[in-house]
Design a protein around this motif. Structure first.
Motif, PDB file in Angstrom:
ATOM      1  N   LEU A 173       0.826  -1.198   0.000  1.00 59.45           N
ATOM      2  CA  LEU A 173       0.000   0.000   0.000  1.00 59.45           C
ATOM      3  C   LEU A 173       0.869   1.260   0.000  1.00 59.45           C
ATOM      4  N   GLY A 174       1.937   1.244   0.788  1.00 58.79           N
ATOM      5  CA  GLY A 174       2.855   2.377   0.779  1.00 58.79           C
ATOM      6  C   GLY A 174       3.543   2.533  -0.560  1.00 58.79           C
ATOM      7  N   LEU A 175       3.923   1.410  -1.188  1.00 61.98           N
ATOM      8  CA  LEU A 175       4.544   1.461  -2.506  1.00 61.98           C
ATOM      9  C   LEU A 175       3.590   2.059  -3.534  1.00 61.98           C
ATOM     10  N   ALA A 176       2.323   1.650  -3.483  1.00 64.00           N
ATOM     11  CA  ALA A 176       1.350   2.135  -4.469  1.00 64.00           C
ATOM     12  C   ALA A 176       1.089   3.630  -4.309  1.00 64.00           C
ATOM     13  N   THR A 177       0.888   4.077  -3.068  1.00 64.89           N
ATOM     14  CA  THR A 177       0.570   5.492  -2.860  1.00 64.89           C
ATOM     15  C   THR A 177       1.774   6.390  -3.130  1.00 64.89           C
TER      16      THR A 177
END
Length: 474
Positions: A173-177
């Motif tokens: 999720l951190g990578l995507a955002t």
């Protein structure tokens, strides 16, 4: 590669938009994946990620050279960016975790000087290749460099040991955002010169970057194993030093691109001549690096870095004094000062990485790399917007396009000089009186055990020489 774009345009019959994507595809993937590359270096080992990134970059370079269409070249450029996003954080993490004391300082200085010298020498090398060989060799030349570097890494870089009990989570999720925020921001900055900052597409892209950035902060604040430990920014040295480095990149990257245009469009230089015009800057930088260590020993990194940023600001302002009838000799003093001043900023990387616990070395180095890359795009975008606005105003008032370009070039460099001077003030205020930052107690900070040996000193909690007395956290 920029000086080879005309040859690429002819061979692949690309449009102007296609050329823009060839130039920016690398930046988009590189800046979007840097934080992920730093996280991978922490989770799976610095040497392993460095080798993987070099391999991806080499394969991407071969694919670039073999490209027979614009689509193939753009895709291969994106692959190059993905490889670079793994290489740079892993390299800085190696400096942080595998070198101590003066070795780390020397390594960080050499790396920073190499990056700046490559930025100055790249146009000369690319110009010579594009003029005397096929443009594909602009990419093929990377392959032997990657091969030699991989061999050196296997020989010299020790394998990393994963910490016990640490979960190998990639924080999807951190990578995507973060990737979405950086992708939208970079696209908006790159496209703003052609579309304008008031274009609906640019406004929507900035808004998307803001929303995705807010979501990233929320995810990293509440996550159990975040990709970015926000505790890094509690350190004034890390936060202020990152801001100072970003302001340096903003000013220097703008002067490289638009001075190259000035040399070719106003002074009539050839691509090779315009590239060679930056060689004195690189020479000044390299020659000033040895003096940097002596200045740090005498005055501390705080004053050395501030003096370097001040010199870069002065060089930018001096370069901005040129007029339509100027010659290259009028530009040369400012370029030399920019090069020497940039050499004095090289301790900044060592100071910032010395403030980080080795467990988060990849994460911290990715933050620095991301700041440097975004600052380059921002510098080109801001300087270009100022230049174009001033040029249009001069032409609208009855002046020539040449006069308008020179007036815009001058104003853009003056603004860049002011921003770099602000970076000098920030470094004075945040790097600390001792010239070396204290290690930030991040979320993953743990003592690093060292094997005992006869006659060895007591183990210290992180890289660097052992210090006597209590250690106070910032």
């Amino acid at each position: 590669m920029n000086v080879a774009l005309p040859s690429i345009e002819r061979d692949l019959t690309l449009s102007t938009t296609g050329l823009e994507w060839v130039a920016t595809a690398y930046i988009l993937t590189f800046s979007s994946l840097l934080l992920a590359g730093g996280r991978l270096a922490d989770l799976f080992g610095r040497r392993r990620v460095l080798l993987l990134g070099l391999a991806i970059f080499a394969v991407g370079s071969v694919l670039c050279g073999h490209a027979s269409s614009g689509t193939e070249l753009i895709a291969a450029r994106a692959a190059q960016g993905a490889g670079g996003a793994a290489v740079l954080p892993a390299t800085l993490a190696i400096l942080t975790a595998d070198l101590d004391g003066r070795d780390r300082d020397l390594g960080a200085g050499v790396l920073t000087a190499a990056i700046a010298a490559a930025l100055a020498l790249g146009p000369a090398v690319g110009g010579a290749i594009s003029q005397y060989a096929h443009w594909s060799w602009v990419f093929y030349v990377n392959v032997p460099v990657c091969a030699v570097t991989m061999a050196l890494a296997c020989w010299a870089v020790p394998p990393s040991r994963r910490r016990r009990g640490r979960r190998a989570s990639l924080d999807i999720l951190g990578l995507a955002t973060s990737g979405l925020a950086l992708l939208a921001l970079t696209w908006a900055l790159v496209e703003s010169n052609d579309r304008g900052f008031t274009s609906p597409a640019i406004i929507y892209a900035f808004a998307l970057a803001g929303v995705a950035g807010w979501a990233f902060v929320a995810v990293e604040t509440t996550g159990t194993d975040p990709m970015l430990d926000l505790a890094l920014f509690r350190s004034p040295a890390f936060s202020g030093g990152t801001a100072a480095q970003m302001l340096w990149g903003l000013g220097v990257n703008g002067v490289f691109l638009f001075t190259s245009l000035y040399l070719q469009s106003i002074l009539g230089f050839s691509p090779v001549g315009a590239g060679l015009a930056f060689v004195p800057l690189a020479v000044a930088l390299v020659l000033a690096v040895p003096a940097t260590g002596r200045l740090v020993a005498a005055c501390g990194a705080r004053f050395t870095v501030a003096a370097g940023l001040g010199a870069v600001a002065a060089g930018l302002y001096l370069t901005a004094q040129v007029g339509p009838g100027a010659s290259y000799l009028d530009l040369l003093p400012g370029l030399l000062i920019i090069g020497a001043g940039s050499a004095l900023t090289t301790p900044l990387t060592s100071v910032l990485l010395g403030d980080v616990d080795p467990a988060g070395a990849g994460m911290a180095s990715a933050v620095l790399s991301t700041a440097r890359e975004v600052s380059g795009v921002l510098g080109v975008s801001v300087t270009g917007a100022i230049l174009l606005a001033r040029q249009r105003a001069v032409v609208a008032a009855g002046g020539s396009a040449v006069d308008g370009f020179v007036a815009g070039y001058s104003r853009g460099l003056k603004v860049s000089a002011g921003l770099v001077a602000l970076g000098a003030l920030i470094s004075l205020a945040t790097l600390g009186p001792a010239g070396r930052a204290r290690r930030t107690p991040g979320r993953h900070r743990r003592p690093r055990p060292r094997p005992a040996s006869s006659g060895s000193r007591p183990a210290s909690p992180g890289p660097g020489p052992a210090r006597s007395g209590p250690r106070q956290a910032t």
